[in-house]
Design a protein around this motif. Sequence first.
Motif, PDB file in Angstrom:
ATOM      1  N   ILE A   1      28.437  43.203  57.237  1.00 55.11           N
ATOM      2  CA  ILE A   1      28.577  44.168  58.326  1.00 55.11           C
ATOM      3  C   ILE A   1      27.532  43.906  59.402  1.00 55.11           C
ATOM      4  O   ILE A   1      27.847  43.866  60.603  1.00 55.11           O
ATOM      5  CB  ILE A   1      28.470  45.609  57.782  1.00 55.11           C
TER       6      ILE A   1
ATOM      7  N   GLY B   1      30.018  42.326  61.469  1.00 61.29           N
ATOM      8  CA  GLY B   1      30.769  43.510  61.885  1.00 61.29           C
ATOM      9  C   GLY B   1      30.241  44.194  63.121  1.00 61.29           C
ATOM     10  O   GLY B   1      31.027  44.712  63.935  1.00 61.29           O
ATOM     11  N   VAL B   2      28.925  44.220  63.315  1.00 59.31           N
ATOM     12  CA  VAL B   2      28.362  44.926  64.462  1.00 59.31           C
ATOM     13  C   VAL B   2      28.537  44.147  65.763  1.00 59.31           C
ATOM     14  O   VAL B   2      28.274  44.670  66.848  1.00 59.31           O
ATOM     15  CB  VAL B   2      26.863  45.237  64.245  1.00 59.31           C
TER      16      VAL B   2
ATOM     17  N   GLU C   1      34.635  44.289  66.447  1.00 57.28           N
ATOM     18  CA  GLU C   1      35.370  45.309  65.709  1.00 57.28           C
ATOM     19  C   GLU C   1      35.586  44.884  64.262  1.00 57.28           C
ATOM     20  O   GLU C   1      35.716  43.688  63.958  1.00 57.28           O
ATOM     21  CB  GLU C   1      36.740  45.557  66.355  1.00 57.28           C
ATOM     22  N   VAL C   2      35.620  45.876  63.383  1.00 61.18           N
ATOM     23  CA  VAL C   2      35.945  45.665  61.976  1.00 61.18           C
ATOM     24  C   VAL C   2      37.389  46.105  61.751  1.00 61.18           C
ATOM     25  O   VAL C   2      37.757  47.229  62.104  1.00 61.18           O
ATOM     26  CB  VAL C   2      35.005  46.457  61.054  1.00 61.18           C
TER      27      VAL C   2
ATOM     28  N   ALA D   1      29.965  50.631  57.269  1.00 61.64           N
ATOM     29  CA  ALA D   1      30.306  50.062  58.576  1.00 61.64           C
ATOM     30  C   ALA D   1      30.085  51.088  59.684  1.00 61.64           C
ATOM     31  O   ALA D   1      29.554  50.765  60.756  1.00 61.64           O
ATOM     32  CB  ALA D   1      31.755  49.576  58.572  1.00 61.64           C
TER      33      ALA D   1
ATOM     34  N   SER E   1      29.490  50.106  63.631  1.00 63.05           N
ATOM     35  CA  SER E   1      30.651  49.244  63.875  1.00 63.05           C
ATOM     36  C   SER E   1      31.841  50.048  64.392  1.00 63.05           C
ATOM     37  O   SER E   1      32.046  51.200  64.012  1.00 63.05           O
ATOM     38  CB  SER E   1      31.067  48.529  62.580  1.00 63.05           C
TER      39      SER E   1
END
Length: 377
Positions: A112, A116-117, A120-121, A135, A140
């Motif tokens: 993450i 992820g940051v 987008e996740v 997340a 995120s």
Amino acid sequence: MALQLNRRQWMKATAAAATWLWVSSEFQACRREGPQPLIFSEDDLLRLDNNENPYGVAPQAREAIVEAIRGSHRYPHRLYSELVKMIAAKEGLAPENIILGAGSTEVMNMAIFAYGVKGEVLTSDPTYFDFIFYAKQAGSVIRSVPVDENLVIDLEAMANQIQATTSLIYICNPNNPTGTIIAGGNLRSFCEEASRQALVLVDEAYHEYVEDNSYSSMVSLVREGKKILVTRTFSKIFGLAGLRVGYGMAHPEIIAKLEKVQMNFASIAYPSLRAALAAYTYGEFTRSVKEKNKWVKAYLEKELDRLGFYRVPSQTNFLLFEVHQESKEVATALEKQRVLVRPFSFGGRNWLRVSIGTMEEIKSFLAALKRIERHIY
């Protein structure tokens, strides 16, 4: 978001996060999915809410834990190396393909923060709620795609939601809380294509429980050098939930990025590593656990069918079934019977997830379920 923090910044951030977790109702709902346990002794509670192995740990692992006390004044670096090499050898990988964590959730957290940051996740809905929570905690942006009518992760719909900003894709297979799987060929095709855009994280926490021949691990894509991270845990079939050991498998470049955001140089304790090494070595215990799980699950499936519940076919050590009242209300009623389960609500329907305990535990659960039938029919 800055990924490199000095010690003072990290301590401040950790303190702030801890304060927020204490007061956040969202955190309580996510972690517990219902009311806090009633005040009973540990022996009074039938815990069927966390998908733990009810048969404990292998005798060899138990002995290793006791023996490890003598070496616990030493840092565990050598044991890290031993476990990494053991996993790599079994999976046909190099040690550089492996990273360890205090449970697979730590490895997911690294992904993450490393990936992820940055964008987008993308994930399914529902899926493993701790991943979603962490997340969100990291800030995120999450794009969720509903599962299909069979409660299977909808890969086609997810593929249609991949954007230029998608940086991390999370797939839990088998999925939690549904227990459903994605056929290996379908998931492989998805991962090959999706990994061109983002890191694909495949969570295989329940890998060892699967019996369906259509299933296959995505470790083969790691061997091929794809942009894939496969996570697994010692918390489920190995019975080491309380000792916190997990691992990730990926290309060395991905592992290096994860290591850059890893905040603890040795997050797994010496006794935990000793236990994991022993548990990983002796397969007879896990084979026995899988067989018992299969037997008890079949009994629970038959009884839920007989009682008229709709249940979701599961390839794990838990079952999800539908109830006709608000799920938290039903879970509370069961809790008053000293039985803990997980309530869920999604797709406009109410569900309970029950872990596959021992035969005695499942019979006790069914008896409690019958006692509260006015809450569920």
